[in-house]
Design a protein around this motif. Structure first.
Motif, PDB file in Angstrom:
ATOM      1  N   ASN A  49       0.843  -1.190   0.000  1.00 55.90           N
ATOM      2  CA  ASN A  49       0.000   0.000   0.000  1.00 55.90           C
ATOM      3  C   ASN A  49       0.881   1.244   0.000  1.00 55.90           C
ATOM      4  O   ASN A  49       1.672   1.444   0.932  1.00 55.90           O
ATOM      5  CB  ASN A  49      -0.905   0.008   1.234  1.00 55.90           C
ATOM      6  CG  ASN A  49      -1.819  -1.199   1.288  1.00 55.90           C
ATOM      7  OD1 ASN A  49      -2.492  -1.514   0.306  1.00 55.90           O
ATOM      8  ND2 ASN A  49      -1.842  -1.887   2.418  1.00 55.90           N
ATOM      9  N   ASP A  93       2.717   7.852   2.369  1.00 48.54           N
ATOM     10  CA  ASP A  93       3.147   9.238   2.185  1.00 48.54           C
ATOM     11  C   ASP A  93       4.269   9.575   3.170  1.00 48.54           C
ATOM     12  O   ASP A  93       4.183   9.272   4.364  1.00 48.54           O
ATOM     13  CB  ASP A  93       1.969  10.182   2.414  1.00 48.54           C
ATOM     14  CG  ASP A  93       0.838   9.940   1.433  1.00 48.54           C
ATOM     15  OD1 ASP A  93       1.138   9.732   0.245  1.00 48.54           O
ATOM     16  OD2 ASP A  93      -0.334   9.939   1.859  1.00 48.54           O
ATOM     17  N   GLY A 140       4.030   6.546  -1.967  1.00 51.29           N
ATOM     18  CA  GLY A 140       2.940   7.202  -2.688  1.00 51.29           C
ATOM     19  C   GLY A 140       3.276   8.645  -3.003  1.00 51.29           C
ATOM     20  O   GLY A 140       3.035   9.135  -4.104  1.00 51.29           O
ATOM     21  N   SER A 148       1.673   6.614  -7.903  1.00 50.55           N
ATOM     22  CA  SER A 148       0.274   6.723  -7.486  1.00 50.55           C
ATOM     23  C   SER A 148       0.193   6.674  -5.970  1.00 50.55           C
ATOM     24  O   SER A 148       1.004   6.029  -5.317  1.00 50.55           O
ATOM     25  CB  SER A 148      -0.547   5.574  -8.087  1.00 50.55           C
ATOM     26  OG  SER A 148      -1.824   5.495  -7.486  1.00 50.55           O
ATOM     27  N   GLU A 149      -0.806   7.346  -5.420  1.00 50.87           N
ATOM     28  CA  GLU A 149      -1.022   7.287  -3.967  1.00 50.87           C
ATOM     29  C   GLU A 149      -1.919   6.119  -3.573  1.00 50.87           C
ATOM     30  O   GLU A 149      -2.114   5.859  -2.381  1.00 50.87           O
ATOM     31  CB  GLU A 149      -1.644   8.593  -3.472  1.00 50.87           C
ATOM     32  CG  GLU A 149      -0.699   9.776  -3.507  1.00 50.87           C
ATOM     33  CD  GLU A 149      -1.300  11.003  -2.853  1.00 50.87           C
ATOM     34  OE1 GLU A 149      -1.082  11.181  -1.639  1.00 50.87           O
ATOM     35  OE2 GLU A 149      -1.990  11.765  -3.557  1.00 50.87           O
ATOM     36  N   THR A 150      -2.460   5.416  -4.551  1.00 55.42           N
ATOM     37  CA  THR A 150      -3.387   4.312  -4.254  1.00 55.42           C
ATOM     38  C   THR A 150      -2.976   2.981  -4.875  1.00 55.42           C
ATOM     39  O   THR A 150      -3.450   1.931  -4.449  1.00 55.42           O
ATOM     40  CB  THR A 150      -4.808   4.660  -4.741  1.00 55.42           C
ATOM     41  OG1 THR A 150      -4.764   4.928  -6.153  1.00 55.42           O
ATOM     42  CG2 THR A 150      -5.347   5.881  -4.006  1.00 55.42           C
ATOM     43  N   GLU A 151      -2.103   2.993  -5.880  1.00 51.63           N
ATOM     44  CA  GLU A 151      -1.713   1.766  -6.558  1.00 51.63           C
ATOM     45  C   GLU A 151      -0.198   1.582  -6.541  1.00 51.63           C
ATOM     46  O   GLU A 151       0.547   2.559  -6.514  1.00 51.63           O
ATOM     47  CB  GLU A 151      -2.214   1.772  -8.008  1.00 51.63           C
ATOM     48  CG  GLU A 151      -3.734   1.835  -8.132  1.00 51.63           C
ATOM     49  CD  GLU A 151      -4.183   1.866  -9.586  1.00 51.63           C
ATOM     50  OE1 GLU A 151      -3.323   1.686 -10.473  1.00 51.63           O
ATOM     51  OE2 GLU A 151      -5.382   2.075  -9.832  1.00 51.63           O
ATOM     52  N   THR A 152       0.229   0.330  -6.574  1.00 50.39           N
ATOM     53  CA  THR A 152       1.651   0.004  -6.581  1.00 50.39           C
ATOM     54  C   THR A 152       2.124  -0.217  -8.008  1.00 50.39           C
ATOM     55  O   THR A 152       1.452  -0.898  -8.803  1.00 50.39           O
ATOM     56  CB  THR A 152       1.912  -1.265  -5.745  1.00 50.39           C
ATOM     57  OG1 THR A 152       1.457  -1.035  -4.416  1.00 50.39           O
ATOM     58  CG2 THR A 152       3.393  -1.608  -5.719  1.00 50.39           C
TER      59      THR A 152
END
Length: 340
Positions: free
Chosen positions: A164, A167, A293, A306-310
């Motif tokens: 996940n 930040d 992220g 991305s802040e949501t995907e790897t």
């Protein structure tokens, strides 16, 4: 109170201390290491004059035991932990613990507590914490002449759960000096990172990213893990610095990245270059690989992939490393030792 196996929820262990039945202890006295043994007592008795309490002669390690699908147990590169432990000892003016005895002691602790090695499909591991402290009485600033070496074990869940993106914020503090103890795994380096970490968490960040202590221009590492990036050209890059911890996970990923055609290199990485990476991540024994992220600097957030995907490169590296550790895939020669 000793931890009972039947009380453990393997999929919700967290990363916390638990008192298991056995640990290993050896003492250094009269200029040599005494014979070590497994003991059951989890407490330490220290004089108020013990060196560790005043001048901080302490080093530690972290490694894991992995339950394979066939029920056997893997250790991942314990010889590298033994060697790093010896290097840390030399930097802290401590007598290195023999590397072959280190590996053997790790195996003894795992086997003595093998019922606590989490099941294969739990996503958890048995974490090993070797450490050494100066125990003789001192008043003036000097090295101790007596030491205690121990290894204890704790079943743990993921330090950072899953792939996940997290930040991070660039810290205004330094974690370690350029020619200081940054390359040694010693408690003082982590103590200095506690306040920045508290402040980062308070502001919603996973942790801090530290810059080089000389120019504050180049990326060094995170508070508890090394940094890597994937450039826009697809190259795996990671910082080279005299003030960051020697990382076994990083060494391993450099080899895997080469195998995957990522032309890996250790070099200085400017902060501006880090902001423009295609992908980035934190890597270490506890963290394994955790994707970045975003990185915030001077109030501005820089999103990495991305802040949501790897990203795909990070995912592939993670999967190969974990598969080797758990015995699903054969790794380079000598990386895995199966002990049960």
């Amino acid at each position: 109170m000793k931890q009972k196996v039947e009380d453990l929820d393997w999929k919700n262990l967290g990363f916390v201390y638990r008192d298991l039945p056995y640990r290993y202890e050896a003492k250094y006295k009269d200029g040599e290491w005494q014979e070590g043994k497994l003991i059951e007592d989890s407490t330490l008795a220290l004089s108020e004059g013990a060196e560790i309490l005043h001048y901080g002669q302490e080093i530690f390690e972290g490694l894991k035991a992995y339950r394979r699908e066939d029920g056997k147990i893997n250790l991942f590169r314990p010889d590298e932990n033994a060697h790093r432990f010896a290097l840390s000892a030399e930097r802290l003016a401590m007598p290195p613990f023999p590397e072959d005895r280190f590996v053997e002691a790790v195996k003894q602790v795992v086997l003595a507590n093998k019922e606590y090695v989490p099941p294969y499909d739990s996503g958890a591991t048995l974490y090993l914490r070797p450490f050494m402290i100066g125990t003789s009485n001192v008043l003036g600033v000097q090295a101790a002449n007596e030491y205690t070496f121990r290894i204890f074990a704790v079943p743990v869940g993921a330090y950072i759960k899953g792939l996940n993106p997290a930040d991070y914020i660039v810290s205004e503090y330094d974690r370690a000096a350029y020619a200081g103890t940054g390359q040694a795994k010693t408690s003082g380096n982590y103590a200095s990172s506690l306040l920045p970490s508290v402040e980062a968490h308070k502001n919603g960040f996973a942790d801090c990213l530290y810059l080089d202590p000389r120019e504050h221009k180049y990326v060094d590492e995170f508070g508890g893990a090394n940094f890597y990036g994937i450039t826009q050209e697809g190259q795996f890059v990671t910082p080279k610095s005299k003030s960051i911890l020697i990382s076994i996970t990083k060494r391993s990923l450099l080899e895997l990245a080469k195998k995957q055609g990522l032309n890996p290199v250790e070099r200085q990485i400017t902060l501006e270059e880090a902001f423009n990476m295609k992908e980035a991540g934190a890597m270490g024994t506890a963290a394994v690989i955790s994707p970045v992220g975003s990185i915030t600097y001077e109030g501005k957030k820089h999103v990495i992939y991305s802040e949501t995907e790897t990203g795909p490169v990070t995912t592939k590296l993670y999967n190969e490393l974990v598969d080797i550790q758990y015995g699903k895939q054969e790794g380079p020669e000598g990386w895995v030792q199966t002990i049960d």
